[in-house]
Design a protein around this motif. Structure first.
Motif, mmCIF file in Angstrom:
data_model
loop_
_atom_site.group_PDB
_atom_site.id
_atom_site.type_symbol
_atom_site.label_atom_id
_atom_site.label_comp_id
_atom_site.label_asym_id
_atom_site.label_seq_id
_atom_site.Cartn_x
_atom_site.Cartn_y
_atom_site.Cartn_z
ATOM 1 N N TYR A 1 -7.922 59.274 34.877
ATOM 2 C CA TYR A 1 -8.035 59.029 36.322
ATOM 3 C C TYR A 1 -9.472 59.268 36.772
ATOM 4 N N GLN A 2 -10.065 60.339 36.250
ATOM 5 C CA GLN A 2 -11.405 60.687 36.710
ATOM 6 C C GLN A 2 -12.437 59.714 36.173
ATOM 7 N N GLY A 3 -12.307 59.326 34.883
ATOM 8 C CA GLY A 3 -13.344 58.520 34.258
ATOM 9 C C GLY A 3 -13.313 57.062 34.651
ATOM 10 N N SER A 4 -12.141 56.531 34.998
ATOM 11 C CA SER A 4 -12.085 55.098 35.286
ATOM 12 C C SER A 4 -12.746 54.787 36.613
ATOM 13 N N PRO A 5 -13.193 53.540 36.755
ATOM 14 C CA PRO A 5 -13.641 53.106 38.081
ATOM 15 C C PRO A 5 -12.467 53.244 39.055
ATOM 16 N N SER A 6 -12.735 53.594 40.308
ATOM 17 C CA SER A 6 -11.628 53.897 41.234
ATOM 18 C C SER A 6 -10.585 52.785 41.366
ATOM 19 N N PRO A 7 -10.988 51.485 41.449
ATOM 20 C CA PRO A 7 -9.923 50.474 41.540
ATOM 21 C C PRO A 7 -9.022 50.488 40.317
ATOM 22 N N VAL A 8 -9.623 50.765 39.141
ATOM 23 C CA VAL A 8 -8.797 50.802 37.930
ATOM 24 C C VAL A 8 -7.871 52.010 37.963
ATOM 25 N N THR A 9 -8.377 53.133 38.469
ATOM 26 C CA THR A 9 -7.507 54.300 38.617
ATOM 27 C C THR A 9 -6.318 53.940 39.491
ATOM 28 N N ALA A 10 -6.615 53.239 40.587
ATOM 29 C CA ALA A 10 -5.525 52.842 41.478
ATOM 30 C C ALA A 10 -4.547 51.960 40.723
ATOM 31 N N PHE A 11 -5.088 51.096 39.861
ATOM 32 C CA PHE A 11 -4.229 50.200 39.068
ATOM 33 C C PHE A 11 -3.314 51.003 38.146
ATOM 34 N N ILE A 12 -3.919 51.969 37.424
ATOM 35 C CA ILE A 12 -3.109 52.777 36.498
ATOM 36 C C ILE A 12 -2.038 53.527 37.265
ATOM 37 N N TYR B 1 5.098 55.185 47.590
ATOM 38 C CA TYR B 1 4.093 55.849 46.773
ATOM 39 C C TYR B 1 2.900 54.925 46.531
ATOM 40 N N SER B 2 3.175 53.631 46.248
ATOM 41 C CA SER B 2 2.069 52.713 45.978
ATOM 42 C C SER B 2 1.192 52.547 47.209
ATOM 43 N N ILE B 3 1.829 52.322 48.351
ATOM 44 C CA ILE B 3 1.025 52.132 49.559
ATOM 45 C C ILE B 3 0.190 53.379 49.817
ATOM 46 N N THR B 4 0.811 54.537 49.644
ATOM 47 C CA THR B 4 0.108 55.782 49.902
ATOM 48 C C THR B 4 -1.091 55.937 48.985
ATOM 49 N N LEU B 5 -0.857 55.755 47.681
ATOM 50 C CA LEU B 5 -1.959 55.952 46.744
ATOM 51 C C LEU B 5 -3.050 54.915 46.944
ATOM 52 N N LEU B 6 -2.641 53.669 47.226
ATOM 53 C CA LEU B 6 -3.658 52.643 47.418
ATOM 54 C C LEU B 6 -4.529 52.985 48.614
ATOM 55 N N SER B 7 -3.921 53.512 49.679
ATOM 56 C CA SER B 7 -4.785 53.829 50.819
ATOM 57 C C SER B 7 -5.694 55.012 50.489
ATOM 58 N N ALA B 8 -5.173 55.990 49.723
ATOM 59 C CA ALA B 8 -6.044 57.108 49.348
ATOM 60 C C ALA B 8 -7.209 56.613 48.495
ATOM 61 N N PHE B 9 -6.906 55.768 47.496
ATOM 62 C CA PHE B 9 -7.995 55.276 46.648
ATOM 63 C C PHE B 9 -8.918 54.357 47.424
ATOM 64 N N GLY B 10 -8.354 53.615 48.378
ATOM 65 C CA GLY B 10 -9.204 52.776 49.217
ATOM 66 C C GLY B 10 -10.250 53.605 49.929
ATOM 67 N N VAL B 11 -9.831 54.753 50.445
ATOM 68 C CA VAL B 11 -10.797 55.614 51.140
ATOM 69 C C VAL B 11 -11.846 56.122 50.151
ATOM 70 N N ILE B 12 -11.394 56.513 48.946
ATOM 71 C CA ILE B 12 -12.362 56.983 47.951
ATOM 72 C C ILE B 12 -13.382 55.891 47.662
ATOM 73 N N ILE B 13 -12.899 54.643 47.520
ATOM 74 C CA ILE B 13 -13.802 53.541 47.206
ATOM 75 C C ILE B 13 -14.773 53.304 48.353
ATOM 76 N N MET B 14 -14.252 53.342 49.579
ATOM 77 C CA MET B 14 -15.122 53.115 50.731
ATOM 78 C C MET B 14 -16.210 54.176 50.825
ATOM 79 N N LEU B 15 -15.907 55.381 50.398
ATOM 80 C CA LEU B 15 -16.883 56.466 50.578
ATOM 81 C C LEU B 15 -17.804 56.614 49.377
ATOM 82 N N SER B 16 -17.481 55.937 48.251
ATOM 83 C CA SER B 16 -18.279 56.159 47.053
ATOM 84 C C SER B 16 -19.627 55.450 47.160
ATOM 85 N N PRO B 17 -20.708 56.217 46.981
ATOM 86 C CA PRO B 17 -22.009 55.557 46.876
ATOM 87 C C PRO B 17 -22.113 54.871 45.519
ATOM 88 N N SER B 18 -23.140 54.007 45.340
ATOM 89 C CA SER B 18 -23.125 53.165 44.145
ATOM 90 C C SER B 18 -23.378 53.954 42.860
#
Lengths: 489, 479
Positions: free
Chosen positions: B228-239, B328-345
């Motif tokens: 979970y930590q090592g993958s790119p965030s969208p992939v984490t969301a996928f897993i 659960y999916s909607i919840t996790l996707l929104s959490a990961f969405g926020v992580i992605i939005m806040l992640s600098p490059s």
């Protein structure tokens, strides 16, 4: 329908406060004040109609509409005299809560009033919800905003207190949910209709031994809220660390939802199991009375001291409920009201002192009477109320409870009476440490302002009025223990 | 194969074509934006195809597939997730160092694998689907190949997933040896006559190992946090969502096929796994200060809760599980969405420090994250509560008291760490760091809107689940 409007007004007012506070914090405060006042006026107006109602033992307003029909969940609200009295208390203390945070809250005002109003909405929902799932929703809605009130605007150890408060109550809530589901399926198996409606669930036959466990699930949830002694641990922290209005709402209203839950749900739903466990609960109540009083005596933190007095007073409520006597039940309702007022007033006063002295430690106070004679006078009134002096509401309440219990459990009743003596001891100690003795403060201290005077005057008038004329309240709730809820549907 | 059967497979054919089309687009050197838009349209086409063929369901395509209402629900859920993840991927990969185009091929292939799992009724399709999913994931996890964590995570996943595939094959072989059939219904028929032999139970056990690995259930959860930590965030969301939905769907169908709940031993094993997952997941998450790792542990716990709905093996349980997975999916996707939005490059916004006072700095992002955390914690007015409520009610109906009590008590432990993050969101220390201007205003804005809609959806499902429940019930009728 009017009941739903009352809750909606609070919810909408909360959101409005949050939105307007970006522009002007003062406007948000006024909106909050107006919403709660509007609700109080509606409740008073209903009270007048209720008095004229031909048979005021029955469900005065009853409104039901579909919510999730597939599971037998409906949006069912209803109100009888007991709910009505509690609603009046909620809105009355709600106004005072808004008023006493007028100056205290300086940052994030909008979000603060949002949380305050939503807590009030949740509490009023708890008092009128007649569908168990709706009840559970409201039960949680009052919890989460309260958690925010404690953790964002509280004192130094607010995080710890907030966690403890939330986790303790959540354990109870989830156990209650489990019991609720078990009851739902048992009732469904018996009758063939699966429903969460309170009035239908009342018809569940309760002979089986499983019922004891289900009852315990409910009882633990309410016992944590009340609090009954082994579960009281969250209370001093939460009351101590919360902002003034938070303590006021916690002590004045949140604890009452526990008592309400036992009276409204545990007793009628599980009459046999409740009767079986009655003596044990009275024992716990008596332990609470003595233990709370002793701990209150040994506190040096003013707010924690008042918090422990709540433990002691709520012990009386528990004793009264489980003595199953008509007169004790009337005392319980009186106790719910008068404890809300007197303890609320003491918390407000503790808040005012903290605003001036920046401490809650009573060893650092002393001789404040010279600087604040007006507040000292009011403080005497409420410490005496808390100690159960005649002519004030608490006396009637505790006297009724002891009287009702004496016939069935004389020993417990006599031990509980010791609580009255102990309460005089800790009240006098508190008065003496704070207002008498050597003056310690060096800089000049203001006496109470006009806004504070309004709050205290309202509380004083109510507590004296309840002490002198308790009859209207007793009339309103006299059906509680004599009639099974179904009979006056 | 007749026409109706072919048309029932239409959504899956379109899904398979999506990867081919993306390959072609890359061959023509079209831009990231075009690929993104085409991918989006293809997924919409899949949804449309599913809707188009819904009247012909259920259709069996012997011997491998069965397309019924249950499959349609799971596929719909998977496609919904991939739509959202695809959208999140744009802003995420546009700012990263790697060429993002090939990413979409892998993403759609993995989705196809998960979708195949939902319709498989045969060991062969089960294995093909799972491998398609895993092999694509190896590459997806290590997609940002210059980052240390990513390579480590990819390696870990590769080795463990290969091992679990071996277990799966071995288990299938054992069951095949005992029953002489690889079709779930065939196995069930045979079992009636021979009863539960030790070889069959052993095969079942090794299959549980493989499935447990995919769902990250205790004791097969060791990879979860690192991956979970090592993958790119969208992939984490996928897993966290699609991969687990697919695996759970096939587990459910397998269990329904052979009536797993009738085997006392299997039920006991699943209860033990569920209880262990709930306890371990929640306890490991307690002191975690890395948001992605914390979500990994919390997802272990959540699949423990889900298994409680799986245990009774009745209709209510299936409905509860589907509702649970949706919430659960909607919840996790929104959490990961926020992580992605806040992640600098340069790195991921995974440390809790990044979230201090978020609600005051960026109110909308903060609110979305707070709502999704409340939903994970199962607080009323959010979908997470009702999901847990349905799970509890399915369990109470069948009186599986021990897992239920564990569920209740561990939820309370769970509250602690969710509240801790919420506290961080609301804390007052305001950092003065300026919000960077979005590089791609359109995609930035649409991600923003998606997040708000999903948070709204969580509340809506939490208050009015009636429509959703009816939909699930109606689809489950088609079998």
């Amino acid at each position: 329908m009017i009941l739903i409007w009352m809750i909606c007004i609070l919810l909408a007012g909360g959101i409005l406060c949050w939105l307007t506070a970006q522009k002007s914090a003062v406007l948000a405060k006024w909106i909050a004040l107006l919403t709660v006042t509007a609700d109080l006026l509606i409740a008073c107006w209903l009270f007048r109609i209720y008095q004229a109602f031909p048979d005021n033992t029955s469900w005065f307003i009853n409104y039901q509409t579909d919510w999730i029909p597939a599971l037998g969940i409906s949006f069912h609200v209803a109100m009888d005299g007991f709910s009505h009295v509690l609603l009046l208390l909620t809105f009355f203390l709600g106004i005072l809560a808004v008023l006493c945070s007028w100056k205290e809250i300086r940052e994030k005002t909008g979000f603060y009033f949002f949380n305050l109003l939503w807590t009030l909405a949740g509490i009023s929902g708890v008092f009128i919800a007649m569908d168990m799932i709706l009840f559970y929703f409201c039960w949680e809605v009052m919890l989460i905003p309260m958690y925010f009130l404690i953790t964002i605007w509280g004192d130094a150890r607010r995080r710890y207190a907030g966690f403890k408060f939330f986790i303790f109550t959540q354990v109870g809530s989830l156990l209650m949910l489990l019991s609720l589901l078990a009851l739902y399926f048992i009732h469904g198996d018996q009758t063939g209709t699966y429903t969460f409606d309170y009035f239908s669930l009342l018809r569940t036959s309760t002979g089986s031994p499983v019922m004891m466990w289900i009852m315990l699930g409910f009882l633990i949830a309410f016992a944590i809220k009340l609090p009954v002694v082994p579960f009281h641990n969250w209370l001093p922290d939460a009351h101590g660390e919360a902002p003034t209005a938070g303590s006021l709402v916690l002590a004045g209203l949140l604890l009452k939802t526990g008592a309400y839950g036992i009276i409204r749900f545990v007793l009628p739903l599980f009459p046999e199991s409740a009767a079986a466990i009655g003596p044990w609960m009275i024992l716990l109540g008596v332990i609470g009375i003595i233990y709370g009083a002793l701990l209150a005596f040994s506190q040096t933190d003013l707010k924690r001291l008042i918090a422990y007095t709540s433990v002691s007073h709520m012990g009386f409520v528990l004793v009264g409920i489980f003595s199953f006597s008509n007169i004790a039940m009337q005392g319980v309702v009186m106790q719910i009201l008068t404890h809300g007022l007197s303890t609320g007033a003491l918390f407000v006063m503790a808040g005012m002192l903290k605003e001036r002295l920046h401490t809650r430690d009573i060893t650092k106070m002393g001789g404040l009477w010279t600087a604040m004679p007006a507040m000292g006078g009011i403080a005497i009134l409420f410490t005496m109320a808390s100690a159960g002096l005649p002519a004030l509401g608490n006396f009637i309440a505790e006297f009724f409870i002891l009287l009702g219990t004496f016939t069935s459990h004389p020993t417990f009743s006599i031990i509980a009476t010791l609580g009255l003596i102990l309460s005089a001891v800790y009240s006098l100690r508190m008065m003496q440490k704070v207002f008498m003795g050597q003056q310690t403060a060096t800089e000049p201290i203001r006496d109470i302002s006009a806004r504070e005077l309004v709050i205290m005057a309202a509380l004083s008038i109510s507590i004296v009025a309840l002490g002198l004329f308790p009859q209207p309240v007793i009339d309103t709730v006299q059906h509680l223990s004599t009639i099974h809820p179904l009979l006056h549907e | 194969m007749n026409e109706l059967q072919l048309s029932a497979l239409l959504p899956f054919i379109v899904l398979a074509m999506a990867s081919v089309i993306v390959i072609l687009l890359i061959a023509f050197r079209l831009s990231h934006t075009v690929i993104q838009v085409v991918g989006f349209l293809m997924m919409c086409l899949v949804v449309f195809a599913t809707w188009y063929v819904r009247d012909t369901l259920p259709q069996e395509i012997p011997p491998l597939f069965i397309v019924d209402g249950q499959a349609a629900v799971f596929t719909g859920l998977i496609i919904f997730c991939v739509l959202v993840i695809g959208l999140f991927s744009y802003i995420y990969f546009e700012e990263r160092e790697e060429n993002p185009k090939e990413y979409y091929i892998l993403l759609f292939l993995a989705t196809l694998g998960a979708a195949i799992l939902t319709i498989s009724q045969h060991f062969i399709s089960f294995f093909i689907g799972l491998e398609l999913l895993s092999v694509s994931l190896y590459a997806l996890i290590a997609y940002l190949r210059n980052r240390n964590n990513a390579v480590e995570a990819g390696m870990k996943y590769l080795i463990l997933a290969a091992l679990s595939s071996a277990f799966l094959l071995f288990g299938m072989a054992l069951i095949y040896m005992e029953t002489g059939s690889m079709k779930f219904s065939g196995i069930a028929e045979k079992l009636v006559t021979i009863g539960s032999s030790p070889l069959f139970l052993m095969g079942l056990g090794t299959i549980i190992v493989a499935v447990g690995f995919k769902l990250a259930l205790v004791p097969f959860h060791l990879w979860a946090a690192d991956v979970y930590q090592g993958s790119p965030s969208p992939v984490t969301a996928f897993i966290a969502t699609i991969s687990k939905i697919g695996t759970f769907a096939v587990l459910l169908r397998f269990a329904q096929g052979i009536q797993l709940q009738h085997y006392q031993l299997a039920t006991t094993i699943f209860s033990v796994i569920a209880i262990a997952s709930m306890i371990t997941g929640n306890i490991l998450a307690l002191r975690q200060s890395n948001l992605k790792r914390l979500l990994a542990y919390s997802s272990i716990a959540h699949f423990g809760y889900l298994l409680v709905a799986f245990l009774p093996g009745n209709n209510a349980g299936t409905e509860a599980a589907i509702f649970y997975l949706t919430a659960y999916s909607i919840t996790l996707l929104s959490a990961f969405g926020v992580i992605i939005m806040l992640s600098p490059s340069q790195h991921e916004a995974e440390d809790l420090k990044n979230y201090e006072g978020l609600i005051w700095r960026r109110p909308i992002m903060g609110t979305v994250l707070a709502i999704s955390l409340l939903s994970l914690a199962g607080i009323p007015l959010t979908a997470g509560f009702l999901a847990k409520f349905f799970v509890l009610s399915a369990g109470v109906q069948q009186a599986v008291w021990l897992p239920l009590l564990v569920l209740v008590l561990t939820s309370v432990i769970g509250l602690y760490y969710y509240l801790r993050i919420i506290n961080t969101l609301f804390s007052t220390t305001v950092s003065t760091e300026a919000i960077p201007k979005p590089v791609h205003p359109f995609f930035h804005f649409s991600t923003y809107i998606t997040l708000v809609i999903m948070a709204g959806l969580l509340c809506w499902l939490g208050i009015f689940p009636g429509l959703m429940l009816q939909g699930i019930k109606a689809f489950l009728m088609l079998h």
